[in-house]
Design a protein around this motif. Sequence first.
Motif, PDB file in Angstrom:
ATOM      1  N   TYR A  40       6.440  -2.385  16.360  1.00 53.26           N
ATOM      2  CA  TYR A  40       5.047  -1.948  16.394  1.00 53.26           C
ATOM      3  C   TYR A  40       4.185  -2.907  17.218  1.00 53.26           C
ATOM      4  CZ  TYR A  40       4.227  -5.467  12.701  1.00 53.26           C
ATOM      5  OH  TYR A  40       4.151  -6.635  11.971  1.00 53.26           O
ATOM      6  N   ILE A  41       2.978  -2.425  17.533  1.00 57.35           N
ATOM      7  CA  ILE A  41       1.954  -3.218  18.214  1.00 57.35           C
ATOM      8  C   ILE A  41       0.724  -3.272  17.313  1.00 57.35           C
ATOM      9  CG2 ILE A  41       0.371  -3.331  20.175  1.00 57.35           C
ATOM     10  CD1 ILE A  41       2.452  -1.849  21.841  1.00 57.35           C
ATOM     11  N   LEU A  42       0.231  -4.461  17.066  1.00 62.31           N
ATOM     12  CA  LEU A  42      -1.015  -4.636  16.313  1.00 62.31           C
ATOM     13  C   LEU A  42      -2.105  -5.030  17.298  1.00 62.31           C
ATOM     14  CD1 LEU A  42      -2.339  -4.690  13.481  1.00 62.31           C
ATOM     15  CD2 LEU A  42      -1.830  -7.140  13.399  1.00 62.31           C
ATOM     16  N   SER A  43      -3.162  -4.244  17.332  1.00 60.46           N
ATOM     17  CA  SER A  43      -4.239  -4.508  18.280  1.00 60.46           C
ATOM     18  C   SER A  43      -5.577  -4.549  17.553  1.00 60.46           C
ATOM     19  CB  SER A  43      -4.268  -3.439  19.376  1.00 60.46           C
ATOM     20  OG  SER A  43      -4.470  -2.148  18.818  1.00 60.46           O
ATOM     21  N   GLN A  44      -6.583  -5.018  18.269  1.00 60.69           N
ATOM     22  CA  GLN A  44      -7.919  -5.205  17.693  1.00 60.69           C
ATOM     23  C   GLN A  44      -8.958  -4.798  18.730  1.00 60.69           C
ATOM     24  OE1 GLN A  44      -8.731  -9.312  16.860  1.00 60.69           O
ATOM     25  NE2 GLN A  44     -10.156  -8.858  15.192  1.00 60.69           N
ATOM     26  N   LYS A  45      -9.880  -3.947  18.312  1.00 58.37           N
ATOM     27  CA  LYS A  45     -10.928  -3.506  19.221  1.00 58.37           C
ATOM     28  C   LYS A  45     -12.198  -3.237  18.431  1.00 58.37           C
ATOM     29  CE  LYS A  45     -11.914  -0.186  22.900  1.00 58.37           C
ATOM     30  NZ  LYS A  45     -11.403   0.999  23.659  1.00 58.37           N
ATOM     31  N   ASN A  46     -13.293  -3.828  18.906  1.00 60.24           N
ATOM     32  CA  ASN A  46     -14.591  -3.662  18.242  1.00 60.24           C
ATOM     33  C   ASN A  46     -14.509  -3.979  16.747  1.00 60.24           C
ATOM     34  OD1 ASN A  46     -15.689  -2.789  20.709  1.00 60.24           O
ATOM     35  ND2 ASN A  46     -15.111  -0.658  20.284  1.00 60.24           N
ATOM     36  N   GLY A  47     -13.747  -5.021  16.436  1.00 58.25           N
ATOM     37  CA  GLY A  47     -13.662  -5.460  15.050  1.00 58.25           C
ATOM     38  C   GLY A  47     -12.726  -4.659  14.177  1.00 58.25           C
ATOM     39  N   GLU A  48     -12.030  -3.633  14.747  1.00 59.81           N
ATOM     40  CA  GLU A  48     -11.102  -2.817  13.966  1.00 59.81           C
ATOM     41  C   GLU A  48      -9.658  -3.127  14.370  1.00 59.81           C
ATOM     42  OE1 GLU A  48     -13.408   1.282  12.793  1.00 59.81           O
ATOM     43  OE2 GLU A  48     -12.197   1.260  14.624  1.00 59.81           O
ATOM     44  N   PHE A  49      -8.761  -3.071  13.384  1.00 62.22           N
ATOM     45  CA  PHE A  49      -7.340  -3.276  13.645  1.00 62.22           C
ATOM     46  C   PHE A  49      -6.643  -1.923  13.692  1.00 62.22           C
ATOM     47  CE2 PHE A  49      -8.553  -7.374  11.901  1.00 62.22           C
ATOM     48  CZ  PHE A  49      -7.888  -8.250  12.741  1.00 62.22           C
ATOM     49  N   ARG A  50      -5.717  -1.797  14.638  1.00 62.71           N
ATOM     50  CA  ARG A  50      -4.939  -0.573  14.780  1.00 62.71           C
ATOM     51  C   ARG A  50      -3.481  -0.945  14.982  1.00 62.71           C
ATOM     52  NH1 ARG A  50      -5.459   3.932  19.642  1.00 62.71           N
ATOM     53  NH2 ARG A  50      -3.950   5.429  18.794  1.00 62.71           N
ATOM     54  N   VAL A  51      -2.596  -0.173  14.351  1.00 60.47           N
ATOM     55  CA  VAL A  51      -1.171  -0.417  14.495  1.00 60.47           C
ATOM     56  C   VAL A  51      -0.520   0.840  15.057  1.00 60.47           C
ATOM     57  CG1 VAL A  51      -0.632   0.258  12.093  1.00 60.47           C
ATOM     58  CG2 VAL A  51       0.947  -1.206  13.348  1.00 60.47           C
ATOM     59  N   THR A  71       4.742   2.039   3.988  1.00 57.94           N
ATOM     60  CA  THR A  71       3.678   3.023   4.169  1.00 57.94           C
ATOM     61  C   THR A  71       2.757   2.609   5.315  1.00 57.94           C
ATOM     62  OG1 THR A  71       3.727   3.601   1.818  1.00 57.94           O
ATOM     63  CG2 THR A  71       1.767   4.220   3.053  1.00 57.94           C
ATOM     64  N   ILE A  72       2.425   1.331   5.360  1.00 58.98           N
ATOM     65  CA  ILE A  72       1.557   0.813   6.421  1.00 58.98           C
ATOM     66  C   ILE A  72       2.354   0.532   7.690  1.00 58.98           C
ATOM     67  CG2 ILE A  72       0.020  -1.081   7.078  1.00 58.98           C
ATOM     68  CD1 ILE A  72      -0.762  -1.369   4.170  1.00 58.98           C
ATOM     69  N   LEU A  73       3.541  -0.067   7.532  1.00 63.70           N
ATOM     70  CA  LEU A  73       4.370  -0.438   8.679  1.00 63.70           C
ATOM     71  C   LEU A  73       5.792   0.114   8.475  1.00 63.70           C
ATOM     72  CD1 LEU A  73       3.227  -4.159   9.124  1.00 63.70           C
ATOM     73  CD2 LEU A  73       2.520  -2.189  10.490  1.00 63.70           C
ATOM     74  N   PRO A  74       6.043   1.361   8.865  1.00 67.62           N
ATOM     75  CA  PRO A  74       7.364   1.967   8.648  1.00 67.62           C
ATOM     76  C   PRO A  74       8.521   1.240   9.321  1.00 67.62           C
ATOM     77  CG  PRO A  74       5.733   3.649   9.126  1.00 67.62           C
ATOM     78  CD  PRO A  74       5.079   2.332   9.406  1.00 67.62           C
ATOM     79  N   SER A  75       8.247   0.481  10.393  1.00 65.79           N
ATOM     80  CA  SER A  75       9.324  -0.238  11.068  1.00 65.79           C
ATOM     81  C   SER A  75       8.810  -1.585  11.555  1.00 65.79           C
ATOM     82  CB  SER A  75       9.851   0.577  12.262  1.00 65.79           C
ATOM     83  OG  SER A  75       9.006   0.429  13.389  1.00 65.79           O
ATOM     84  N   ASN A  76       9.714  -2.369  12.138  1.00 65.48           N
ATOM     85  CA  ASN A  76       9.340  -3.650  12.747  1.00 65.48           C
ATOM     86  C   ASN A  76       9.016  -3.503  14.230  1.00 65.48           C
ATOM     87  OD1 ASN A  76       9.603  -5.512  10.531  1.00 65.48           O
ATOM     88  ND2 ASN A  76      11.814  -5.165  10.616  1.00 65.48           N
ATOM     89  N   ILE A  99      -6.112  -0.060  10.144  1.00 73.08           N
ATOM     90  CA  ILE A  99      -5.983  -0.883   8.939  1.00 73.08           C
ATOM     91  C   ILE A  99      -7.284  -1.649   8.752  1.00 73.08           C
ATOM     92  CG2 ILE A  99      -4.588  -2.573   7.699  1.00 73.08           C
ATOM     93  CD1 ILE A  99      -2.340  -2.108   9.660  1.00 73.08           C
ATOM     94  N   GLN A 100      -7.788  -1.652   7.542  1.00 76.08           N
ATOM     95  CA  GLN A 100      -9.035  -2.352   7.256  1.00 76.08           C
ATOM     96  C   GLN A 100      -8.902  -3.842   7.553  1.00 76.08           C
ATOM     97  OE1 GLN A 100      -9.930  -1.532   3.151  1.00 76.08           O
ATOM     98  NE2 GLN A 100     -10.855   0.464   3.607  1.00 76.08           N
ATOM     99  N   ASN A 101      -9.989  -4.410   8.072  1.00 79.45           N
ATOM    100  CA  ASN A 101      -9.986  -5.838   8.412  1.00 79.45           C
ATOM    101  C   ASN A 101      -9.600  -6.697   7.221  1.00 79.45           C
ATOM    102  OD1 ASN A 101     -11.017  -4.733  10.718  1.00 79.45           O
ATOM    103  ND2 ASN A 101     -12.809  -6.067  10.841  1.00 79.45           N
ATOM    104  N   SER A 102     -10.150  -6.369   6.056  1.00 75.14           N
ATOM    105  CA  SER A 102      -9.889  -7.171   4.863  1.00 75.14           C
ATOM    106  C   SER A 102      -8.411  -7.111   4.477  1.00 75.14           C
ATOM    107  CB  SER A 102     -10.748  -6.689   3.691  1.00 75.14           C
ATOM    108  OG  SER A 102     -10.501  -5.316   3.413  1.00 75.14           O
TER     109      SER A 102
END
Length: 381
Positions: free
Chosen positions: A327-338, A320-325, A259-262
């Motif tokens: 999930y894990i949201l993480s951050q690495k090298n300035g990028e977000f991943r779910v 579309t972005i979060l199909p369920s509740n 997911i984009q930082n913005s």
Amino acid sequence: MRLTGSLLFTMLLTAPAFAGVPSVKVLIGKSLKRVVVEGMDLQKTIHTQKRSQQYSGKKTISFNCNPRGYKKQAGRSPLLVASLSSPTGLISWGKDKYQGELQLLTSSGQESCDLVNLIPLEAYIRTLLSKEMNGTWPVEALKAQAVAARTYAYDRLKHQQSLNLEAQAKLYHLESSEKDQVSGSFKDITEKTTRASRDTEGEILVGPSGRIAPVFFHSKCGGKTLRPDQVWGGVEEGYRSVECKFCQKTGMKDWDQKIQNSKVSQLVDQVLKKYYSDEMQSQDLRIMPDSMANSELRLYSGDRLHIIKKSYLRNLAGRTILPSNNYILSQKNGEFRVEGKGYGHGVGLCQLGALELAKRGYDYKQILSFYFPRHKMKKAY
């Protein structure tokens, strides 16, 4: 087996009436500019003019939803404009046929029409099962869904009956959408959905104290169900989070995406403003270590710590972005991943889990006891 039209029509005419079964008002159409219905020997009542008319034979009736043609009544919104019924029990709207009565209301803004289906609760359940589950699934899974859906609808019905008469006149009970429950039309009834309704007629779930309360369901929990307070914030009696291994091999696979930082910053800011009367101190977000077991996210904007519900973020991000509740949201090298599991809000009955349990020989009471271990079965009517 889906019932053929002639057989289904014969069953409708020969089946005993839904004696003692309450009726629910279901919103099936919103903000309509024009409504066209068709049926045999239609009975039309124009409530704004206190006038009724009976038509012989097949008749098509069209309504132009122009609020200037209706008299507004002070304190009444929406305004009941017209109702239609047929002695055959069926009325067509669009490509679908509906049992019961169709009611035409002005919308809340008085600029269009809403369409409501007044239908016996058991007839409603028979159409709903093909939409919320699948009319071909094992009947024990459909029975479990019938009890869950009936409980939700019955709770909404009883809640409205507890209001004053003016409030009762304003409201429908349920919306045919994922806001409440997705119901169908007469063509969605199958032999199995009819049996599931008939064999559980009047049965609902109640909390440990015996109080009627909403019962929720979703597509796939992804391994663990959630309590209502973990998702919406309100506490409902009797709910417990349940470990579920039965839905793992069916439905949506585990998912992950970047997911984009913005976008993350925008969503977090919206969540803080909408649900917490707060705002971000900085666009520089830092996510604390997360896990699937957590129902909340811990994150910093600048040096300010924010704790937000994952479900609130999903509400604004969309499925579309979060199909369920789950999930894990993480951050690495300035990028977000779910990364996540399952599909839906995760509260109550896991439908794909119920499907697997039914295939393994569980009956509907055992299925419901698994997902609602502290609830009890009760006959409502």
